[in-house]
Write an enzyme that holds these catalytic residues in place. Structure first.
Site, mmCIF file in Angstrom:
data_model
loop_
_atom_site.group_PDB
_atom_site.id
_atom_site.type_symbol
_atom_site.label_atom_id
_atom_site.label_comp_id
_atom_site.label_asym_id
_atom_site.label_seq_id
_atom_site.Cartn_x
_atom_site.Cartn_y
_atom_site.Cartn_z
ATOM 1 N N GLY A 8 11.806 53.208 -32.248
ATOM 2 C CA GLY A 8 12.611 53.686 -33.366
ATOM 3 C C GLY A 8 13.776 52.735 -33.550
ATOM 4 O O GLY A 8 14.615 52.588 -32.659
ATOM 5 N N PHE A 11 19.234 54.414 -36.662
ATOM 6 C CA PHE A 11 20.629 54.341 -36.218
ATOM 7 C C PHE A 11 20.749 54.473 -34.702
ATOM 8 O O PHE A 11 21.449 53.702 -34.056
ATOM 9 C CB PHE A 11 21.474 55.422 -36.920
ATOM 10 C CG PHE A 11 21.758 55.082 -38.347
ATOM 11 C CD1 PHE A 11 22.706 54.119 -38.664
ATOM 12 C CD2 PHE A 11 21.078 55.706 -39.378
ATOM 13 C CE1 PHE A 11 22.981 53.786 -39.984
ATOM 14 C CE2 PHE A 11 21.338 55.381 -40.700
ATOM 15 C CZ PHE A 11 22.288 54.419 -41.013
ATOM 16 N N VAL A 12 20.060 55.475 -34.132
ATOM 17 C CA VAL A 12 20.188 55.682 -32.684
ATOM 18 C C VAL A 12 19.504 54.539 -31.920
ATOM 19 O O VAL A 12 20.069 53.994 -30.968
ATOM 20 C CB VAL A 12 19.586 57.047 -32.257
ATOM 21 C CG1 VAL A 12 19.675 57.212 -30.742
ATOM 22 C CG2 VAL A 12 20.307 58.192 -32.946
ATOM 23 N N VAL A 117 15.088 60.809 -26.647
ATOM 24 C CA VAL A 117 16.328 61.084 -27.379
ATOM 25 C C VAL A 117 16.029 61.904 -28.643
ATOM 26 O O VAL A 117 16.885 62.612 -29.167
ATOM 27 C CB VAL A 117 17.048 59.761 -27.754
ATOM 28 C CG1 VAL A 117 18.320 60.012 -28.550
ATOM 29 C CG2 VAL A 117 17.375 58.945 -26.507
ATOM 30 N N HIS A 174 20.115 71.474 -25.209
ATOM 31 C CA HIS A 174 20.895 70.689 -26.159
ATOM 32 C C HIS A 174 20.979 71.510 -27.436
ATOM 33 O O HIS A 174 20.025 71.591 -28.184
ATOM 34 C CB HIS A 174 20.152 69.378 -26.411
ATOM 35 C CG HIS A 174 20.960 68.368 -27.183
ATOM 36 N ND1 HIS A 174 22.293 68.145 -26.960
ATOM 37 C CD2 HIS A 174 20.600 67.519 -28.165
ATOM 38 C CE1 HIS A 174 22.715 67.201 -27.775
ATOM 39 N NE2 HIS A 174 21.722 66.797 -28.519
HETATM 40 N N1 APR Z 1 6.844 55.078 -34.603
HETATM 41 C C1 APR Z 1 7.954 54.316 -34.529
HETATM 42 N N2 APR Z 1 9.066 54.554 -35.248
HETATM 43 C C2 APR Z 1 9.040 55.598 -36.085
HETATM 44 C C3 APR Z 1 7.918 56.461 -36.207
HETATM 45 C C4 APR Z 1 6.783 56.156 -35.421
HETATM 46 N N3 APR Z 1 5.682 56.892 -35.475
HETATM 47 N N4 APR Z 1 8.224 57.409 -37.123
HETATM 48 C C5 APR Z 1 9.485 57.172 -37.532
HETATM 49 N N5 APR Z 1 9.982 56.088 -36.908
HETATM 50 C C6 APR Z 1 11.278 55.446 -37.071
HETATM 51 C C7 APR Z 1 11.762 55.402 -38.507
HETATM 52 O O1 APR Z 1 11.094 54.382 -39.237
HETATM 53 C C8 APR Z 1 13.231 55.134 -38.323
HETATM 54 O O2 APR Z 1 13.527 53.750 -38.334
HETATM 55 O O3 APR Z 1 12.294 56.177 -36.398
HETATM 56 C C9 APR Z 1 13.543 55.724 -36.937
HETATM 57 C C10 APR Z 1 14.501 56.898 -36.981
HETATM 58 O O4 APR Z 1 15.725 56.408 -37.389
HETATM 59 P P1 APR Z 1 16.792 57.232 -38.238
HETATM 60 O O5 APR Z 1 16.105 57.869 -39.399
HETATM 61 O O6 APR Z 1 17.961 56.342 -38.471
HETATM 62 O O7 APR Z 1 17.189 58.433 -37.240
HETATM 63 P P2 APR Z 1 18.256 58.358 -36.054
HETATM 64 O O8 APR Z 1 19.605 58.740 -36.562
HETATM 65 O O9 APR Z 1 18.098 57.089 -35.318
HETATM 66 O O10 APR Z 1 17.751 59.579 -35.131
HETATM 67 C C11 APR Z 1 16.523 59.508 -34.461
HETATM 68 O O11 APR Z 1 17.338 60.672 -32.535
HETATM 69 O O12 APR Z 1 19.304 61.800 -32.019
HETATM 70 C C12 APR Z 1 17.982 61.928 -32.464
HETATM 71 O O13 APR Z 1 18.068 63.881 -33.905
HETATM 72 C C13 APR Z 1 17.899 62.475 -33.872
HETATM 73 O O14 APR Z 1 15.563 62.985 -33.750
HETATM 74 C C14 APR Z 1 16.513 62.050 -34.256
HETATM 75 C C15 APR Z 1 16.364 60.706 -33.555
#
Ligand code: APR
Length: 308
Positions: A8, A11-12, A117, A174
């Site tokens: 992923g 942001f996180v 996470v 959490h």
């Molecule tokens: N494989 C890889 N990456 C993926 C997949 C997948 N199958 N599905 C989605 N993603 C990626 C998205 O393309 C995106 O870049 O996961 C990323 C999620 O990023 P954000 O939308 O910015 O979410 P973020 O704020 O990072 O949070 C992610 O962490 O804290 C937790 O609650 C939050 O569940 C959420 C996760």
């Protein structure tokens, strides 16, 4: 050099990669389904190396073969909470994502430790353990380090002291069933209970339980990532450095605190092999009751996962 895969590149994930690189903990493989996103971020991160003075490197990819041989994987893929959305609303949506990425991760890095996470945290951690088939000690969730930091930050702000003067610990799940530990909260070594009124204590606990939602409400879209990535990097440091530090994580229980066969936020000793021991603290009867109630609720939701 150790290798960490961050799944992923949102942001996180991207801030977690940044923190691991800046601390020089490991080379990072950043993977996402979106083509170009992890590759672009990896270039950008690597270009900060001469200024930030780190020698580890980031690789961005959409191909799980590049993740092979990771010592640690951190799963952040999935959807963040929107305003008014509970962590549970996310369950079905993120279960599909977590199942998919875990299968691929486990195939290419069968010896890795995994930190989850993605929310809802305790349920996604359980799902990752089930899908990977890894020993439960090698799969854990990141929540308690974040929740404890949030509580410590609120205590520091309330008392006008340095965040470094504050120790705090939360266990449980959490979210709403977080269990802040009154006796573990200290300021310069003094018990917090002697420094603030019961009403203030209650206000600090409630704000901590709601801290993620408070940020979601302000951001309007997306959820927190600076403190979550700090918490994930702290856990990564303990695992990669085999430090044996004790910190609250979502770990598989086997009778500790009277709880078995569920993931739950408990103090755990972290090292190269993952969760090396669950530490049993002397809790108040009310805290124990809350912890057991949180465990029962997590267990029930994990049973629901099977019917999705
Ligand atoms: N494989 C890889 N990456 C993926 C997949 C997948 N199958 N599905 C989605 N993603 C990626 C998205 O393309 C995106 O870049 O996961 C990323 C999620 O990023 P954000 O939308 O910015 O979410 P973020 O704020 O990072 O949070 C992610 O962490 O804290 C937790 O609650 C939050 O569940 C959420 C996760």
């Amino acid at each position: 050099m150790a290798k960490v895969t961050v799944v992923g590149a949102g942001f996180v994930g991207s801030t977690t990669a940044l923190r691991i690189l800046q601390r020089g903990l490991a080379d990072v493989c950043l993977i996402d389904v979106v083509e170009g996103l992890p590759q672009g971020l990896a270039l950008d991160l690597n270009q900060s190396a001469p200024i930030e003075r780190f020698e580890v490197a980031c690789t961005g990819t959409n191909d799980y073969r590049d993740t092979a041989g990771s010592h640690l994987a951190i799963i952040t893929a999935g959807f963040p909470r929107g305003p008014g959305m509970s962590r549970m609303d996310l369950l079905a949506k993120n279960a599909a994502v977590v199942t998919d990425v875990t299968k691929k991760l486990a195939e290419h890095s069968p010896g890795a430790v995994i930190i989850v996470v993605t929310n809802p945290l305790d349920e996604m951690t359980y799902l990752t353990a089930e899908v990977s088939g890894f020993p439960k000690s090698r799969v854990m969730g990141m929540a308690g380090v974040l929740d404890s930091a949030r509580l410590a930050a609120f205590i520091a702000a309330e008392l006008g002291v340095s965040p470094l003067a504050v120790e705090a610990m939360t266990l449980g799940s959490h979210g709403e069933q977080m269990v802040p530990l009154a006796r573990q909260a200290t300021v310069d070594g003094k018990p917090l209970t002697e420094l603030v009124s019961p009403e203030t204590l209650d206000k600090l606990y409630k704000r901590t339980q709601n801290a993620g939602a408070e940020i979601v409400g302000l951001l309007k879209k997306g959820s927190a990532y600076y403190a979550p990535s700090s918490a994930a990097a702290k856990m990564a440091n303990a695992i990669l450095g085999d430090t044996k530090e004790v910190m609250p994580v979502s770990a598989w229980t086997s009778g500790e605190y009277g709880v078995s066969d569920t993931y739950l936020g408990v103090p755990a000793r972290l090292g190269r092999r993952g969760v090396e021991e669950i530490v049993t603290l002397d809790l108040e009867p009310a805290e124990l009751d809350q912890l057991r109630a949180a465990a029962a609720a997590i267990k029930a939701r994990c049973e629901d996962l099977g019917s999705l």
